[in-house]
Write an enzyme that holds these catalytic residues in place. Structure first.
Site, PDB file in Angstrom:
ATOM      1  CG  HIS A 201      -5.294   0.948  -6.526  1.00 42.71           C
ATOM      2  ND1 HIS A 201      -6.367   1.436  -5.807  1.00 42.71           N
ATOM      3  CD2 HIS A 201      -4.779   2.032  -7.163  1.00 42.71           C
ATOM      4  CE1 HIS A 201      -6.494   2.729  -6.015  1.00 42.71           C
ATOM      5  NE2 HIS A 201      -5.540   3.125  -6.832  1.00 42.71           N
TER       6      HIS A 201
ATOM      7  CG  ASP B 272      -8.026  -0.240  -3.365  1.00 41.03           C
ATOM      8  OD1 ASP B 272      -6.869  -0.688  -3.424  1.00 41.03           O
ATOM      9  OD2 ASP B 272      -8.421   0.730  -4.027  1.00 41.03           O
TER      10      ASP B 272
ATOM     11  CB  SER C 153      -5.209   6.170  -5.545  1.00 40.60           C
ATOM     12  OG  SER C 153      -6.080   6.126  -6.643  1.00 40.60           O
TER      13      SER C 153
END
Length: 489
Positions: free
Chosen positions: A112, A156, A229
């Site tokens: 992402h 992801d 992230s």
């Protein structure tokens, strides 16, 4: 009389001399007492000092391998007033984290983070990125371009590559050795703040966000915020035990519920993404679900836990072997099938052409099947991921399109004809309202075949405002016309 009369005098003098000596000794002792105390070891302080030194050494070891990722491109817009616009994308900038996993410049991050990227850049830490005051205040940065090697949206994870010579890389730790309560450190760039480290513990070694999800995550209370992230979660040895991926939060910031993708998944994904650009999701043609006590009672299953076959695809190797809906998996290749994530992960490690040995519970029977492994056709998500947001943009229609060539045609088995433009996504700022959906295939414009993006753009540009337009589109194996009036050239 002499002795008796003089004895008190002698005693008094002796006493005075003794008191003087004692006072002198006391002064000497008092003078040296603070120094003696300072020299005596304080074991509690020493333990804290050693902890500090250990953490500092860990930061010095890990920080040079942690990078900041700058992304410019297209991403989903926020939900609007009249409902979700998740399928509409707009121009965005994003900041994430990653870490060097191979000295030649391969970097692991979240899918992402680079989703919809037009340009990806990596900010390398300075050579002295070790948490010192000088390093923290230094404005020296090295920004290098990166290219996307592979993306696995379903888990992801993504792999990007930079060309910056030999880089310090981090090793992956063994997930099976991760323990609840173990001290861990989260590295990354929360809210864009480079070279940040936080400390916490492993709150849970395996956490499913959904009952039938094939993925498990490491839960940690190490503070994780937006921008973390893709950064590594490391153990006290400086080994990566997970990749920070999301948080559960009502405020949008850290609330002590952070989640990381386990290192065993990262290792398998890195090897496949580096080699193929996507995951080899080997299959035998079955769907699986978690067995619950309620489901077991309703279907009279032989046990109240484990994994049940919820679907058998027609024409699949599993159907040919004799596997049936309602079968309970007892073991896969000799390993107990106690939970869905274990079974799902096993299929990432098998290759097309292998055979998977299934031990099945069917009622009171225990059966065994050897089922050939197949690789399913690449789905639309994998195809549309090939779109370059700059090169593939069709502004007049507000879409990102992918030209169908021989390679793409081989991936999409239900095409009526091997030509056209696949709609990868919608973008903001379209000149007209056209009800195109992701996955649609544009075949013709006013009867003229559209075989390339350049041809589609040129055809739209050549039409004057107010011209009626009809697009022939393939949607869900059916053909239909979408008509509209071109308001802008």
């Amino acid at each position: 009389m002499f002795e008796s009369s003089n004895h008190p005098v002698i005693s008094r003098r002796a006493t005075l001399r003794l008191l003087g000596a004692l006072c002198s000794c006391a002064v000497v002792l008092l003078a040296h007492l603070p120094a003696a105390r300072a020299q005596s070891p304080d074991h509690s302080t020493e333990a804290l000092r050693k902890l500090n030194e250990s953490v500092a050494a860990l930061i010095k070891k890990v920080s040079p391998s942690v990078v900041q990722i700058l992304v410019t491109g297209y991403g989903p817009l926020e939900e609007g007033e009249h409902g979700s616009t998740a399928s509409v994308i707009g121009r965005q900038r994003a900041i994430g984290s990653g870490f060097v996993i191979d000295p030649s410049g391969y970097i692991v991050t979240n899918a992402h983070v680079v989703n919809g990227a037009q340009r990806v850049q990596v900010v390398l830490p300075p050579a002295d990125a070790e948490g010192t005051l000088e390093a923290a205040l230094s404005t020296r940065t090295t920004v290098v371009p990166a290219r996307i090697i592979g993306v696995a949206r379903e888990i992801d994870l993504a792999v990007i590559k930079i060309d910056a010579g030999k880089l310090p890389a981090l090793a992956l730790g063994l997930y099976r050795k991760v323990g609840q309560g173990e001290i861990v450190f989260a590295f990354g760039s929360p809210e864009g703040l480079r070279n940040t480290v936080t400390m916490g513990v492993v709150s849970a070694v395996a956490r499913q966000t959904e009952q039938d999800s094939p993925l498990v995550y490491i839960q940690t209370d190490a503070p994780i915020n937006p921008g973390n992230s893709g950064g590594p979660l490391v153990n006290v040895n400086g080994e990566v035990v997970g990749v920070n991926t999301f948080i559960l939060s009502q405020s949008g910031g850290n609330e002590g519920l952070g989640f990381a993708i386990p290192s065993n998944v990262v290792g398998v994904a890195f090897r496949q993404l580096r080699q193929f650009g996507h995951l080899h999701r080997a299959e035998i043609g079955i769907g699986i679900q978690t067995v619950t006590p309620n489901l077991a009672a309703a279907l009279s299953l032989p046990r109240t836990y484990g994994v049940v076959v919820s679907d058998v695809l027609p024409g699949s190797p599993a159907e040919a072997a004799g596997v049936q809906i309602g079968d309970v998996l007892a073991a896969v290749d000799g390993r107990d099938a106690d939970n869905l994530p274990r079974v799902a992960f096993h299929f990432y490690s098998v290759e097309t052409g292998d055979k998977v040995h299934l031990d099945i519970l069917r009622g009171k029977e225990r059966l065994a099947f050897d089922v050939p492994v197949m690789e399913p056709p690449r789905d639309m998500d994998q195809i549309t991921a090939l779109a370059d947001p700059e090169r593939n943009l069709v502004p007049a229609l507000g879409i990102l399109g992918v030209e169908i060539d021989k390679k793409i045609a081989a991936m999409v088995t239900d095409l009526r004809d091997p030509f056209g433009i696949i709609v990868a996504a919608r973008s903001a700022g379209a000149g007209v309202e056209v009800s195109l959906n992701a996955g649609d295939v544009i075949r013709t414009l006013n009867g003229r075949p559209m075989t390339t993006l350049d041809r589609l753009r040129a055809a739209l540009k050549a039409l004057p405002p107010g011209t009626p337009v009809a697009l022939q589109v393939q949607r869900d194996q059916k053909l239909l016309f979408l008509s509209f009036t071109l308001d802008q050239p």
